[in-house]
Scaffold this active site. Sequence first.
Site, PDB file in Angstrom:
ATOM      1  N   LYS A 175      48.763  46.023  -8.107  1.00 48.83           N
ATOM      2  CA  LYS A 175      47.750  47.038  -8.387  1.00 48.83           C
ATOM      3  C   LYS A 175      48.278  48.104  -9.340  1.00 48.83           C
ATOM      4  O   LYS A 175      49.419  48.534  -9.226  1.00 48.83           O
ATOM      5  CB  LYS A 175      47.286  47.688  -7.078  1.00 48.83           C
ATOM      6  CG  LYS A 175      46.673  46.701  -6.095  1.00 48.83           C
ATOM      7  CD  LYS A 175      46.224  47.371  -4.814  1.00 48.83           C
ATOM      8  CE  LYS A 175      47.385  47.976  -4.045  1.00 48.83           C
ATOM      9  NZ  LYS A 175      46.985  48.462  -2.705  1.00 48.83           N
ATOM     10  N   THR A 215      40.207  59.796  -4.097  1.00 48.31           N
ATOM     11  CA  THR A 215      40.544  58.373  -4.133  1.00 48.31           C
ATOM     12  C   THR A 215      41.218  57.903  -2.847  1.00 48.31           C
ATOM     13  O   THR A 215      41.757  56.800  -2.791  1.00 48.31           O
ATOM     14  CB  THR A 215      41.482  58.079  -5.310  1.00 48.31           C
ATOM     15  OG1 THR A 215      42.690  58.861  -5.154  1.00 48.31           O
ATOM     16  CG2 THR A 215      40.836  58.434  -6.636  1.00 48.31           C
ATOM     17  N   GLY A 227      42.168  56.170   0.371  1.00 41.16           N
ATOM     18  CA  GLY A 227      41.730  54.950   1.041  1.00 41.16           C
ATOM     19  C   GLY A 227      41.459  53.779   0.129  1.00 41.16           C
ATOM     20  O   GLY A 227      41.006  52.727   0.605  1.00 41.16           O
ATOM     21  N   THR A 228      41.761  53.887  -1.154  1.00 41.91           N
ATOM     22  CA  THR A 228      41.441  52.787  -2.067  1.00 41.91           C
ATOM     23  C   THR A 228      42.219  51.517  -1.727  1.00 41.91           C
ATOM     24  O   THR A 228      41.668  50.415  -1.761  1.00 41.91           O
ATOM     25  CB  THR A 228      41.720  53.180  -3.531  1.00 41.91           C
ATOM     26  OG1 THR A 228      43.044  53.720  -3.628  1.00 41.91           O
ATOM     27  CG2 THR A 228      40.723  54.209  -4.017  1.00 41.91           C
ATOM     28  N   GLY A 229      43.512  51.653  -1.412  1.00 41.52           N
ATOM     29  CA  GLY A 229      44.315  50.463  -1.117  1.00 41.52           C
ATOM     30  C   GLY A 229      43.866  49.761   0.146  1.00 41.52           C
ATOM     31  O   GLY A 229      43.731  48.532   0.171  1.00 41.52           O
ATOM     32  N   CYS A 230      43.640  50.535   1.194  1.00 38.64           N
ATOM     33  CA  CYS A 230      43.144  49.959   2.448  1.00 38.64           C
ATOM     34  C   CYS A 230      41.809  49.262   2.222  1.00 38.64           C
ATOM     35  O   CYS A 230      41.567  48.149   2.704  1.00 38.64           O
ATOM     36  CB  CYS A 230      42.960  51.050   3.502  1.00 38.64           C
ATOM     37  SG  CYS A 230      44.422  52.016   3.871  1.00 38.64           S
TER      38      CYS A 230
END
Length: 270
Positions: free
Chosen positions: A180, A213, A215-218
């Site tokens: 990512k 932003t 919580g984007t990875g979760c």
Amino acid sequence: MTFNPASVPVALTIAGSDSGGGAGIQADLRTFAFHRVHGTSALTCITAQNTLGVTRVDALPAEAVVAQMQAVVQDIGVQAAKTGMLLNQEIIAAVAEQIKRLNIPNLVVDPVMVSRTGAQLIDDDAIATLRSQLIPQAAVLTPNRYEAQILSGLEIDTLEAMQAAAQRIYQLGAKAVLVKGGGMKGDLRGVDVWFDGKQLKTLTTEQVDTQNTHGTGCTLSAAIAANLTLGHDLFSATCLAKDYVTSALCNALNIGQGQGPIGHFFPLLT
């Protein structure tokens, strides 16, 4: 797609709780619900956090995490699972063993080791266990820039370095790797690199100008798992998940005094 409540797919999240509701278990369950997937959970730790940061983390006993996984799988069953913050070596080893023992399919591993700002979140022994025991069972592995640096041993500051890292990390055993680019600079911010042993692809979406932003990875890993339960292949599930995260970023929530969460339920906001 016609929705049949009697045959709703089921996904499992194995992750920590975010008291602020922006990431972790809370984000995962909202993401599953958006995709009309029944969400189940195995809690690994409890955090006291808000939009300004984390003030406390308490790990659950590994035995408690195992009990939650067994309770869900042995009764309800799951079509996909994702892991988030596993926190320590004992929990990582226990989760990896149960993934294999319970024959949990379509595992998406978000290797929460380093924050997007570069702060290491788990110790070296935990990272080694993640690398040797959990990652080889992953259908999709979603490291951020700094996690990819640890897993590949490469310094990542260009697209070519992201591509090289994805190919090197693939050798750890995951079926596919998505490096990512959220932590990259300039035009590479938000550009991701996919490698599944055959296809090396650069995935781009619009850059969304927002500070909210959290919580984007979760959310991305949960959305991949949700789409896998719906029958999409690994690459399609990942592309659909990226589109979802982008839409949620476009509708991020300006709450709290710091970095707010993305808008998981954005259709309800309009």
